[in-house]
Design a protein around this motif. Structure first.
Motif, mmCIF file in Angstrom:
data_model
loop_
_atom_site.group_PDB
_atom_site.id
_atom_site.type_symbol
_atom_site.label_atom_id
_atom_site.label_comp_id
_atom_site.label_asym_id
_atom_site.label_seq_id
_atom_site.Cartn_x
_atom_site.Cartn_y
_atom_site.Cartn_z
ATOM 1 N N TRP A 224 -32.870 -36.887 -43.248
ATOM 2 C CA TRP A 224 -32.256 -37.092 -44.562
ATOM 3 C C TRP A 224 -32.821 -38.354 -45.195
ATOM 4 O O TRP A 224 -33.166 -39.298 -44.491
ATOM 5 N N GLN A 225 -32.920 -38.345 -46.511
ATOM 6 C CA GLN A 225 -33.433 -39.497 -47.247
ATOM 7 C C GLN A 225 -32.448 -39.858 -48.359
ATOM 8 O O GLN A 225 -31.874 -38.975 -49.004
ATOM 9 N N ILE A 226 -32.261 -41.159 -48.586
ATOM 10 C CA ILE A 226 -31.422 -41.625 -49.690
ATOM 11 C C ILE A 226 -32.262 -41.565 -50.958
ATOM 12 O O ILE A 226 -33.336 -42.156 -51.021
ATOM 13 N N LEU B 87 -36.391 -42.281 -43.628
ATOM 14 C CA LEU B 87 -35.738 -41.072 -43.127
ATOM 15 C C LEU B 87 -34.647 -41.435 -42.121
ATOM 16 O O LEU B 87 -34.822 -42.343 -41.303
ATOM 17 N N TYR B 88 -33.536 -40.706 -42.198
ATOM 18 C CA TYR B 88 -32.401 -40.918 -41.300
ATOM 19 C C TYR B 88 -32.144 -39.628 -40.535
ATOM 20 O O TYR B 88 -32.330 -38.538 -41.052
ATOM 21 N N ARG B 89 -31.669 -39.747 -39.306
ATOM 22 C CA ARG B 89 -31.521 -38.595 -38.419
ATOM 23 C C ARG B 89 -30.439 -37.618 -38.834
ATOM 24 O O ARG B 89 -30.466 -36.462 -38.420
ATOM 25 N N SER B 90 -29.477 -38.052 -39.627
ATOM 26 C CA SER B 90 -28.408 -37.137 -40.027
ATOM 27 C C SER B 90 -27.901 -37.484 -41.420
ATOM 28 O O SER B 90 -28.099 -38.595 -41.911
ATOM 29 N N GLU B 91 -27.225 -36.526 -42.012
ATOM 30 C CA GLU B 91 -26.594 -36.729 -43.321
ATOM 31 C C GLU B 91 -25.590 -37.884 -43.235
ATOM 32 O O GLU B 91 -25.526 -38.746 -44.113
ATOM 33 N N GLU C 122 -26.562 -40.397 -53.473
ATOM 34 C CA GLU C 122 -27.354 -39.160 -53.428
ATOM 35 C C GLU C 122 -28.265 -39.180 -52.207
ATOM 36 O O GLU C 122 -29.027 -40.123 -52.027
ATOM 37 N N VAL C 123 -28.175 -38.135 -51.396
ATOM 38 C CA VAL C 123 -29.073 -37.965 -50.260
ATOM 39 C C VAL C 123 -29.615 -36.538 -50.272
ATOM 40 O O VAL C 123 -28.953 -35.624 -50.756
ATOM 41 N N VAL C 124 -30.832 -36.368 -49.761
ATOM 42 C CA VAL C 124 -31.451 -35.044 -49.707
ATOM 43 C C VAL C 124 -32.057 -34.817 -48.326
ATOM 44 O O VAL C 124 -32.487 -35.762 -47.673
ATOM 45 N N PRO C 125 -32.098 -33.554 -47.903
ATOM 46 C CA PRO C 125 -32.739 -33.255 -46.623
ATOM 47 C C PRO C 125 -34.261 -33.296 -46.761
ATOM 48 O O PRO C 125 -34.807 -32.914 -47.790
ATOM 49 N N GLU C 126 -34.901 -33.797 -45.734
ATOM 50 C CA GLU C 126 -36.374 -33.813 -45.631
ATOM 51 C C GLU C 126 -36.709 -33.276 -44.253
ATOM 52 O O GLU C 126 -36.671 -34.013 -43.284
ATOM 53 N N MET D 28 -29.498 -22.569 -48.412
ATOM 54 C CA MET D 28 -30.420 -23.689 -48.461
ATOM 55 C C MET D 28 -29.683 -24.906 -48.990
ATOM 56 O O MET D 28 -29.046 -24.876 -50.030
ATOM 57 N N ASN D 29 -29.765 -26.012 -48.275
ATOM 58 C CA ASN D 29 -29.111 -27.251 -48.671
ATOM 59 C C ASN D 29 -30.072 -28.065 -49.527
ATOM 60 O O ASN D 29 -31.145 -28.454 -49.076
ATOM 61 N N ILE D 30 -29.694 -28.324 -50.777
ATOM 62 C CA ILE D 30 -30.595 -29.055 -51.667
ATOM 63 C C ILE D 30 -30.251 -30.530 -51.795
ATOM 64 O O ILE D 30 -30.925 -31.269 -52.485
ATOM 65 N N GLY D 31 -29.205 -30.959 -51.168
ATOM 66 C CA GLY D 31 -28.838 -32.362 -51.215
ATOM 67 C C GLY D 31 -27.347 -32.540 -51.415
ATOM 68 O O GLY D 31 -26.613 -31.587 -51.632
ATOM 69 N N ILE D 32 -26.934 -33.797 -51.346
ATOM 70 C CA ILE D 32 -25.519 -34.109 -51.453
ATOM 71 C C ILE D 32 -25.337 -35.264 -52.421
ATOM 72 O O ILE D 32 -26.070 -36.256 -52.373
ATOM 73 N N ILE D 33 -24.366 -35.107 -53.304
ATOM 74 C CA ILE D 33 -23.929 -36.194 -54.171
ATOM 75 C C ILE D 33 -22.492 -36.466 -53.759
ATOM 76 O O ILE D 33 -21.635 -35.588 -53.843
ATOM 77 N N GLU D 34 -22.242 -37.682 -53.267
ATOM 78 C CA GLU D 34 -20.908 -38.020 -52.777
ATOM 79 C C GLU D 34 -20.334 -39.185 -53.578
ATOM 80 O O GLU D 34 -20.996 -40.218 -53.739
ATOM 81 N N SER D 35 -19.109 -39.014 -54.054
ATOM 82 C CA SER D 35 -18.428 -40.106 -54.757
ATOM 83 C C SER D 35 -18.220 -41.261 -53.797
ATOM 84 O O SER D 35 -17.905 -41.060 -52.620
ATOM 85 N N TYR D 36 -18.389 -42.465 -54.335
ATOM 86 C CA TYR D 36 -18.154 -43.661 -53.521
ATOM 87 C C TYR D 36 -17.728 -44.774 -54.451
ATOM 88 O O TYR D 36 -18.444 -45.088 -55.418
#
Length: 87
Positions: free
Chosen positions: A23-25, A41-45, A15-19, A1-9
């Motif tokens: 995907w939502q920021i 909502l965005y179509r992809s990560e 931070e983005v999470v699947p809905e 199960m994917n609970i979200g992504i935290i990406e360094s920038y």
């Protein structure tokens, strides 16, 4: 199960999470502050992270324009809220 992504920038992170199938920021973290954009909502990560990076770059240039914890960013067509720090 994917609970979200935290990406360094840059000097912060995104931070983005699947809905469901989208995907939502959740937040953009810059200079020790967290900013939450208008829910969308965005179509992809990849697309969500690219938009979050755009928001981060805008914040890097205009962070001083956020007054009373909110800012209407007409350039990116969204509103940003500064998330309060929990003590």
């Amino acid at each position: 199960m994917n609970i979200g992504i935290i990406e360094s920038y840059s000097n912060g992170f995104l931070e983005v999470v699947p809905e469901s199938d989208y995907w939502q920021i959740v937040a953009i973290h810059i200079n020790g502050q967290a900013y939450c954009p208008t829910p969308r909502l965005y179509r992809s990560e990849k697309v969500a992270l690219a938009k979050a990076a755009q928001i981060y770059d805008w914040l890097a240039d205009y962070e001083g324009e956020i007054i009373d914890g909110a800012c209407n960013c007409s350039e990116l067509k969204l509103i940003l809220w500064q998330q309060s720090k929990v003590s």
